[in-house]
Scaffold this active site. Structure first.
Site, PDB file in Angstrom:
ATOM      1  N   LYS A 168       0.826  -1.230   0.000  1.00  0.00           N
ATOM      2  CA  LYS A 168       0.000   0.000   0.000  1.00  0.00           C
ATOM      3  C   LYS A 168       0.851   1.267   0.000  1.00  0.00           C
ATOM      4  O   LYS A 168       0.661   2.162   0.821  1.00  0.00           O
ATOM      5  CB  LYS A 168      -0.964  -0.022   1.176  1.00  0.00           C
ATOM      6  CG  LYS A 168      -1.707  -1.344   1.290  1.00  0.00           C
ATOM      7  CD  LYS A 168      -3.162  -1.262   1.624  1.00  0.00           C
ATOM      8  CE  LYS A 168      -3.875  -2.570   1.342  1.00  0.00           C
ATOM      9  NZ  LYS A 168      -3.739  -3.644   2.300  1.00  0.00           N
ATOM     10  N   ASP A 226     -10.219  -8.643  -6.319  1.00  0.00           N
ATOM     11  CA  ASP A 226     -10.327  -8.677  -4.854  1.00  0.00           C
ATOM     12  C   ASP A 226     -11.716  -8.133  -4.539  1.00  0.00           C
ATOM     13  O   ASP A 226     -12.025  -6.996  -4.878  1.00  0.00           O
ATOM     14  CB  ASP A 226      -9.225  -7.785  -4.261  1.00  0.00           C
ATOM     15  CG  ASP A 226      -9.353  -7.601  -2.752  1.00  0.00           C
ATOM     16  OD1 ASP A 226     -10.484  -7.638  -2.226  1.00  0.00           O
ATOM     17  OD2 ASP A 226      -8.319  -7.395  -2.100  1.00  0.00           O
TER      18      ASP A 226
HETATM   19  N1  GDD Z   1      -6.665 -15.527   9.982  1.00  0.00           N
HETATM   20  C1  GDD Z   1      -6.439 -14.248   9.686  1.00  0.00           C
HETATM   21  N2  GDD Z   1      -5.940 -13.442  10.661  1.00  0.00           N
HETATM   22  N3  GDD Z   1      -6.699 -13.796   8.442  1.00  0.00           N
HETATM   23  C2  GDD Z   1      -6.465 -12.480   8.171  1.00  0.00           C
HETATM   24  C3  GDD Z   1      -5.951 -11.594   9.139  1.00  0.00           C
HETATM   25  C4  GDD Z   1      -5.674 -12.111  10.451  1.00  0.00           C
HETATM   26  O1  GDD Z   1      -5.219 -11.417  11.365  1.00  0.00           O
HETATM   27  N4  GDD Z   1      -5.834 -10.367   8.554  1.00  0.00           N
HETATM   28  C5  GDD Z   1      -6.247 -10.499   7.270  1.00  0.00           C
HETATM   29  N5  GDD Z   1      -6.639 -11.777   7.044  1.00  0.00           N
HETATM   30  C6  GDD Z   1      -7.113 -12.337   5.778  1.00  0.00           C
HETATM   31  C7  GDD Z   1      -8.360 -11.669   5.211  1.00  0.00           C
HETATM   32  O2  GDD Z   1      -9.524 -12.363   5.629  1.00  0.00           O
HETATM   33  C8  GDD Z   1      -8.134 -11.794   3.695  1.00  0.00           C
HETATM   34  O3  GDD Z   1      -8.601 -13.038   3.203  1.00  0.00           O
HETATM   35  C9  GDD Z   1      -6.628 -11.791   3.546  1.00  0.00           C
HETATM   36  O4  GDD Z   1      -6.090 -12.105   4.829  1.00  0.00           O
HETATM   37  C10 GDD Z   1      -6.073 -10.442   3.076  1.00  0.00           C
HETATM   38  O5  GDD Z   1      -6.590  -9.424   3.897  1.00  0.00           O
HETATM   39  P1  GDD Z   1      -7.318  -8.121   3.307  1.00  0.00           P
HETATM   40  O6  GDD Z   1      -7.755  -7.306   4.447  1.00  0.00           O
HETATM   41  O7  GDD Z   1      -8.304  -8.511   2.274  1.00  0.00           O
HETATM   42  O8  GDD Z   1      -6.061  -7.392   2.657  1.00  0.00           O
HETATM   43  P2  GDD Z   1      -6.023  -6.393   1.420  1.00  0.00           P
HETATM   44  O9  GDD Z   1      -6.993  -6.772   0.372  1.00  0.00           O
HETATM   45  O10 GDD Z   1      -6.086  -5.009   1.937  1.00  0.00           O
HETATM   46  O11 GDD Z   1      -4.519  -6.641   0.865  1.00  0.00           O
HETATM   47  C11 GDD Z   1      -4.032  -7.956   0.627  1.00  0.00           C
HETATM   48  O12 GDD Z   1      -4.544  -8.485  -0.594  1.00  0.00           O
HETATM   49  C12 GDD Z   1      -4.152  -7.752  -1.786  1.00  0.00           C
HETATM   50  C13 GDD Z   1      -4.731  -8.488  -2.969  1.00  0.00           C
HETATM   51  O13 GDD Z   1      -6.088  -8.477  -2.913  1.00  0.00           O
HETATM   52  C14 GDD Z   1      -2.501  -7.907   0.577  1.00  0.00           C
HETATM   53  O14 GDD Z   1      -2.040  -9.232   0.534  1.00  0.00           O
HETATM   54  C15 GDD Z   1      -2.012  -7.114  -0.641  1.00  0.00           C
HETATM   55  O15 GDD Z   1      -0.606  -7.181  -0.738  1.00  0.00           O
HETATM   56  C16 GDD Z   1      -2.630  -7.690  -1.906  1.00  0.00           C
HETATM   57  O16 GDD Z   1      -2.235  -6.882  -3.027  1.00  0.00           O
HETATM   58 MG    MG Z   2      -8.544  -8.109   0.222  1.00  0.00          MG
END
Ligand code: GDD
Ligand code: MG
Length: 363
Positions: A168, A226
């Site tokens: 990010k 996503d």
């Molecule tokens: N068990 C568990 N515990 N799962 C978690 C936790 C936690 O503390 N935090 C997040 N997750 C899970 C969420 O449920 C989701 O499936 C995944 O990890 C990623 O979390 P998001 O909150 O959706 O992150 P994002 O979309 O902002 O960013 C992530 O995904 C992007 C792609 O869609 C990152 O991995 C980015 O680098 C990536 O580009």
């Molecule tokens: Mg996500």
């Protein structure tokens, strides 16, 4: 074409709070939201299964108790499922480490790790084979987006080696981003500290790159989304119903709309654009529903218009009301003659009186 990888184990990250999808995620965790007629995760499970994955460990935290009743031991999907729960969320890295306790893979085996909110058409088998052939520590699926600031920005060199991981960042150096599907060599997961809050994006990946280990990018340009925001969630459901992304879990043929058993769509209603109509949902005569998710038991009354929106369970959109690019929470009632647009969210159980909201420049 896609080929199978028997014996491959996977970890599915499903513990996030889904804050950007509130109010939909107040009562249901994001991975269980009905998407093209089934819980979102059903699409990911079916896809993983199609590549030969047979055992998946769910890394749960937020509303952890809701997952097992939905998927049980996994036999209905031809899978064996395990559930590992963090009492307090441990972040993506801590969650992977915690879930790894339930893996049977040997230290040198590949383990698939998936974010639980991704729809992807990429060839998981090819990603795993590339990982093995190159002897990588981790292989990240990469995709390209218009706005990389909301994702993990991942530059690579000419050989596909990842040179930095910038989560990010306001100043992305490439449009290529982390697509949320990793192949880890098992021993690399075991090196993540246990029982601690760790982010793979902010700590593990940058650390591996820093210490010179091979972090590989597997880039492609297949379908990718996503579903973490309301508009993306609606788009994902729509694309699955329309067949833009093939899913073995779609509960019917792809087409203009999907109506689950027990729904009641009037022949004088117009339903299209990849809408999904849940069980017990009613669409009355003269209503127009396009590109939307109608949850179980909701009602779209006569002459109402619902476009690119999510209508929660048991909610009611009364006659003549327009709902466009909006989210109506479970059990909410939008009285007649309202006009809701552009990202409006109505909280569960709220009752909007007749003609309470108009979103028109002439008012
Ligand atoms: N068990 C568990 N515990 N799962 C978690 C936790 C936690 O503390 N935090 C997040 N997750 C899970 C969420 O449920 C989701 O499936 C995944 O990890 C990623 O979390 P998001 O909150 O959706 O992150 P994002 O979309 O902002 O960013 C992530 O995904 C992007 C792609 O869609 C990152 O991995 C980015 O680098 C990536 O580009
Ligand atoms: Mg996500």
């Amino acid at each position: 074409m896609e080929s199978s990888l028997p014996g491959l184990e996977a970890i599915l990250l499903v513990g996030g709070q889904g804050t950007r999808l509130r109010p939909l995620t107040l009562g249901t965790p994001k991975p269980l939201l009905p998407t093209a007629g089934v819980p979102f995760l059903a699409h990911q499970l079916a896809r993983a299964h199609s590549f030969g994955v047979r055992r998946i460990v769910f890394a749960t935290s937020y509303k952890a108790a809701m997952f097992e009743p939905a998927f049980g031991d996994g036999s209905a999907f031809g899978l064996s499922l395990e559930y590992m729960t963090e009492e307090t969320p441990l972040g993506t890295g801590g969650a992977i480490r915690n879930a790894a306790e339930a893996l049977t893979a040997a230290p040198s085996d590949p383990v698939l790790v998936l974010n639980g909110d991704i729809l992807s058409g990429h060839d998981i088998g090819d990603q795993v084979r590339t990982h093995i052939a190159r002897g990588a520590a981790v292989t990240l699926h990469l995709t390209e987006v218009d706005d990389p600031t909301r994702f993990g920005c991942v530059p690579t060199d000419g050989d596909g080696r990842v040179t930095a991981f910038l989560e990010k960042t306001p100043n992305p150096v490439t449009n290529r981003i982390n697509a949320g599907c990793y192949v880890f060599t098992r021993s690399v997961i075991d090196r993540i500290p246990r029982g601690e809050v760790v982010s793979v994006e902010r700590e593990t990946f940058p650390g591996l790159i820093e210490s010179g280990e091979l972090v590989l990018g597997y880039a492609d340009r297949t379908y990718w989304l996503d579903v973490g925001t309301p508009s993306a969630f609606v788009r994902g459901s729509r694309d699955l119903v329309l067949g833009r992304l093939a899913s073995p879990a779609l509960p019917g043929p792809a087409g203009e709309y999907l109506a689950l058993d027990g729904s009641d769509v009037s022949p004088e209603a117009k339903v299209n654009g990849g809408s999904a109509v849940g069980a017990g949902a009613v669409v009355e005569a003269g209503a127009v529903v396009s590109g939307s998710v109608l949850s179980d038991g909701c009602v779209v009354c006569s002459e109402a218009t619902v476009v690119d929106s999510v209508i929660g369970r048991g909610a009611r959109v009364c006659s003549g009301t327009v709902v466009r690019d909006a989210v109506i929470g479970d059990g909410a009632v939008v009285g007649p003659g309202n006009e809701l647009q552009a990202g409006v969210r109505v909280w569960p159980g709220v009752e909007l009186p007749e003609r309470a909201v108009r979103y028109s420049s002439d008012l």
